[in-house]
Design an enzyme around this catalytic site. Structure first.
Site, mmCIF file in Angstrom:
data_model
loop_
_atom_site.group_PDB
_atom_site.id
_atom_site.type_symbol
_atom_site.label_atom_id
_atom_site.label_comp_id
_atom_site.label_asym_id
_atom_site.label_seq_id
_atom_site.Cartn_x
_atom_site.Cartn_y
_atom_site.Cartn_z
ATOM 1 N N ASP A 222 0.868 -1.200 -0.057
ATOM 2 C CA ASP A 222 -0.013 -0.115 0.199
ATOM 3 C C ASP A 222 0.932 1.364 -0.145
ATOM 4 O OD1 ASP A 222 1.072 -0.540 2.454
ATOM 5 O OD2 ASP A 222 -0.814 0.035 3.540
ATOM 6 N N GLU A 305 11.377 -3.893 11.947
ATOM 7 C CA GLU A 305 12.633 -3.722 11.013
ATOM 8 C C GLU A 305 14.017 -3.698 12.096
ATOM 9 O OE1 GLU A 305 10.019 -1.777 11.845
ATOM 10 O OE2 GLU A 305 9.085 -0.708 10.300
#
Ligand code: UDP
Ligand code: MN
Length: 364
Positions: A222, A305
């Protein structure tokens, strides 16, 4: 009024230039290499070579009194267009030159050199929802403009969606359609879930089994990607990073750079992370990843991350390669598509033998 013969010559020059640009665009779009299915490697042309070829088609005839300025103006327009086409399709140098930040800059310049062929493996987690096909279509249209992309689309599902298979095939981007469901124990969690983690780890497994060189990038379905981002990351030696635009009050997630050096991280949520960066803000060299067989993403919401980058140890922040002109350009945005309710059921009797029933199978 120019004599008719000179007018004809100008028209001929313009026509040749246009034909050349159209042919170049068609070639660089990959259309003729991808029509047969898998794209084939294209020769690496340097943008300047293309410009010289374009200029060589332009005849400057001063003796006939044709304005040299006029013809040079026309040829510059053609040259600019050629450089633009070449950079968009990543044939040759690209707008960021050879991927070394601070090179040619936008629009190309004397610093431009050839980009070494190097595949960018784009790992995209995805899951079934009303916005899925729209988001994947938009991302695919971006990837279609970039050379040497290998797209790993990993569904959060126990089975491959046949409709997604048909959709992915239709884009002409080299891809693999994989599946990796989120483990049941996380699905039941009420709060933040480790979204896309199983999918990204599945992508990493595929890389370990199939890739030997190139770069890995986690591209959520997205987000909004500038085609130039992929050339930026293409020559990553270990781990590269760049700014990500956020549509939040913080507005940015980026390395902080002072006098060309990394001095910290700017992000709305530092939370004791060693690498407080956005998923869209870094890429890893395949070779570097392969040397770290245990590297993977943890099922830890908010720390995906950081957790992944920590598993790349030995690796420290000062080794980060800064991209996008020393982190002064925003080439990717962490956008979010508004969530929507699934569409209503349609009356199968009423729409029997119409297109509505087959269309309804595509949408959620
Ligand atoms: N995703 C997934 N399963 C889920 C939720 C998300 O595979 O249950 C994927 C999603 O398609 C996207 C990535 O994981 O590529 C990150 O999810 P999302 O965009 O919802 O996270 P946000 O951007 O809001 O942090
Ligand atoms: Mn998202």
């Amino acid at each position: 009024m120019l004599p008719v013969s000179i007018q004809m010559r100008i028209l001929w020059t313009l026509a040749m230039g246009t034909v050349f640009v159209v042919l170049l665009q068609y070639q660089s779009s990959g259309a003729w290499s991808q029509q047969q299915g898998q794209p084939v490697a294209r020769p690496d042309l340097v943008a300047e070579d293309l410009v010289s070829m374009a200029l060589s088609k332009v005849v400057v005839d001063e003796s006939a009194g044709v304005s040299r300025d006029l013809l040079m103006g026309i040829s510059r327009q053609i040259a600019r267009y050629v450089v633009y086409s070449a950079s968009c399709s990543n044939v040759g140098g690209g707008v960021f030159g050879n991927g070394v930040s601070g090179g040619g800059g936008y629009g190309g310049g004397p610093g431009m050199t050839t980009v070494e062929p190097s595949t960018v493996y784009v790992i995209t987690p995805t899951y079934r929802r009303p916005e899925q096909v729209a988001d994947l279509t938009r991302l695919a249209q971006t990837l279609m403009l970039v050379r040497d992309i290998h797209w790993l689309v990993v569904e959060d599902s126990h089975v491959k969606s046949p409709h997604l298979g048909v959709l992915l095939q239709s884009f002409g981007v080299r891809y693999n359609h994989l599946i990796a469901p989120m483990p049941e124990r996380f699905k039941k969690i009420r709060g933040a879930k480790p979204k896309g983690v199983a999918n990204r780890n599945r992508g990493l497994k595929w890389i370990r089994q199939n890739a030997v060189e190139g770069v890995v990038y986690f591209a959520d379905d997205d987000n909004t990607y500038d085609v130039r981002l992929f050339n930026e990351m293409r020559n990553t030696q270990k781990v590269s990073m760049w700014p990500v635009g956020l549509c939040t009050r913080t507005g940015l997630s980026t390395p902080i750079v002072k006098n060309g050096q990394l001095v910290g991280f700017y992000d709305g949520w530092i939370a004791g992370r060693k690498f407080p960066v956005d998923m869209a803000g870094f890429a890893v060299s395949v070779k570097f990843l392969l040397e770290r067989p245990n590297a993977q993403m943890p099922y830890k919401p908010g720390f995906e991350e950081d957790g992944f980058l920590r598993t790349l140890a030995p690796f420290e922040p000062h080794q980060i390669e800064l991209k996008a002109d020393n982190c002064t350009k925003i080439l990717v945005w962490h956008t979010q598509t508004k969530k929507n309710e699934p569409s209503l059921n349609v009356d199968k009797e009423k729409y029997k033998n119409t297109n509505i029933l087959s269309l309804k199978e595509i949408i959620v």
